[in-house]
Design a protein around this motif. Sequence first.
Motif, short mmCIF file in Angstrom:
data_model
loop_
_atom_site.label_atom_id
_atom_site.label_comp_id
_atom_site.label_asym_id
_atom_site.label_seq_id
_atom_site.Cartn_x
_atom_site.Cartn_y
_atom_site.Cartn_z
N LEU A 112 49.90 -9.64 57.55
CA LEU A 112 50.70 -7.99 57.82
C LEU A 112 49.99 -7.44 59.06
N ILE A 113 48.71 -7.58 59.18
CA ILE A 113 47.99 -7.18 60.28
C ILE A 113 48.45 -7.87 61.67
N GLY A 114 48.19 -9.14 61.59
CA GLY A 114 48.67 -10.13 62.86
C GLY A 114 50.18 -9.77 63.26
N TYR A 115 51.01 -9.93 62.21
CA TYR A 115 52.30 -9.30 62.48
C TYR A 115 52.58 -8.10 63.27
N VAL A 116 51.80 -7.07 62.76
CA VAL A 116 52.24 -5.72 63.15
C VAL A 116 51.76 -5.38 64.61
N ILE A 117 50.74 -6.01 64.85
CA ILE A 117 49.83 -6.27 66.07
C ILE A 117 50.80 -6.77 67.31
N LEU A 118 51.36 -7.99 66.99
CA LEU A 118 52.06 -8.68 67.83
C LEU A 118 53.55 -8.34 67.96
N ALA A 119 53.90 -7.71 66.81
CA ALA A 119 55.25 -6.99 66.98
C ALA A 119 55.07 -5.76 67.91
N TYR A 120 54.16 -4.93 67.89
CA TYR A 120 53.85 -3.82 68.64
C TYR A 120 54.00 -4.12 70.42
N ILE A 121 53.07 -5.39 70.33
CA ILE A 121 53.06 -5.76 71.94
C ILE A 121 54.50 -6.14 72.40
N PHE A 122 55.07 -6.89 71.55
CA PHE A 122 56.30 -7.53 72.11
C PHE A 122 57.38 -6.50 72.17
N LEU A 123 57.53 -5.72 71.07
CA LEU A 123 58.40 -4.56 71.39
C LEU A 123 58.08 -3.65 72.47
N ALA A 124 56.82 -3.19 72.73
CA ALA A 124 56.34 -2.61 73.83
C ALA A 124 56.83 -3.21 75.16
N ILE A 125 56.76 -4.46 75.35
CA ILE A 125 57.31 -5.20 76.40
C ILE A 125 58.58 -5.21 76.66
N PHE A 126 59.32 -5.35 75.48
CA PHE A 126 60.81 -5.48 75.59
C PHE A 126 61.54 -4.42 76.11
N LEU A 127 60.64 -3.03 75.39
CA LEU A 127 61.36 -1.83 75.98
C LEU A 127 60.84 -1.46 77.23
N PHE A 128 59.88 -1.82 77.77
CA PHE A 128 59.21 -1.69 79.02
C PHE A 128 60.17 -2.40 80.22
N ILE A 129 60.64 -3.58 79.77
CA ILE A 129 61.91 -3.93 80.74
C ILE A 129 62.69 -3.50 80.70
N ILE A 130 63.39 -2.88 79.55
CA ILE A 130 64.57 -2.31 79.64
C ILE A 130 64.58 -0.96 80.35
N LEU A 131 63.48 -0.26 80.04
CA LEU A 131 63.25 1.09 80.88
C LEU A 131 63.39 1.16 82.28
N ILE A 132 62.59 -0.08 82.85
CA ILE A 132 62.53 -0.40 84.08
C ILE A 132 63.82 -0.46 84.73
N SER A 133 64.66 -1.28 84.15
CA SER A 133 66.22 -1.53 84.60
C SER A 133 66.81 -0.04 84.77
#
Length: 359
Positions: A112-133
């Motif tokens: 649960l801890i590993g999934y949450v941390i990695l999910a937060y990083i991936f989601l932030a990068i995914f939103l970061f790319i969309i917001l840049i566009s």
Amino acid sequence: FCVQVPPSLDALRKSSQQVVNLLSKLTNSSDPNLQADENPSSDFPLPDFVRSYLIAFIAALFITLVQLLVMFAGIRRNLLQAFRGDDSEIPRRLSSENINYITGTFHFAGYLIGYVILAYIFLAIFLFIILISIDALITYGNVKFLETILKIIIPTLILVFFKMYLNKILGQYIFLQHDGEVLSINNRRAFMVFIYFNFFLDAFLGFVAAIMRILRSIAGGVLYMCRLDYSPLGRKLETIDSGFSAYCGFIFVECAHRHPVLLYFVSHLLRNHLYPTNTKRLSKARHKWYVAIFLLNNPTLIYRRKQFLTRLQENELKMMLIGRNNMKELYIEQPPILAHRASIISAKDLEDIWERRKF
């Protein structure tokens, strides 16, 4: 870590601009003289990363917290379903998988801890790319690279949505009876002709649907990665998802050791049989009050009580005797209460039984 990143975003933007310009040169041969990021003629000029970075990581934090709250509510719901034996959301428990269930319980907290941390990083990068566009489109107003992509995507999406809604309209008003309220084909010959000609167009739309499936899987996997109670692999392949398997093991072990009916039954045995502490019997009136409260809380059990079943059997027997007198038959079908008798009994036997029950 999040505070230390913003000072280095400017250097990241410059290097990213060079990579984007190189890609745009390879994909767009009409503008061979694309320059660095300061050149406004760039196909995809990148805006300042600080705004997109802050919004992306705050939004990712909010989405992750919401997903965790939903997962905690799902744990309670799945536990109640496991208590009832409902396997509509999680697979059925198998005795041959007990070792996997207990090992899944070992891994649940760490996963649960590993999934949450990695999910937060991936989601932030995914939103970061969309917001840049989005920021680039708002800041510069004319982004050639995005326009080129949208010119390819938008007509295809319009065709797909048009075909989808056309199929729904035809299915509801032409090919189904009663405007789709009944699953019965109407105009069968026209339906077969439409399927034949529709096959060629759907062969092309199948490629688009496959690409959309991949994109949806990526977006759904990133969005739901922090939730162990959800497997993006689907019901057939969810058992090979380590996180979901750990979650199922946790639920099954909790159900086996915290089932309320089991705990109450064991405590009742310990309290009243092995370690009796009170030998005083309840009065008959108090016992009836307890029964009344129990039946009010569980009304479906009223129809399973002995008195109700006996009265029901007597009514059935009485109705059968009345039917015999009206029809003047010598043999009638056996009532449910006489399951131990033969299937065909005489009328005199029924009258004797009824006379005995009357007194």
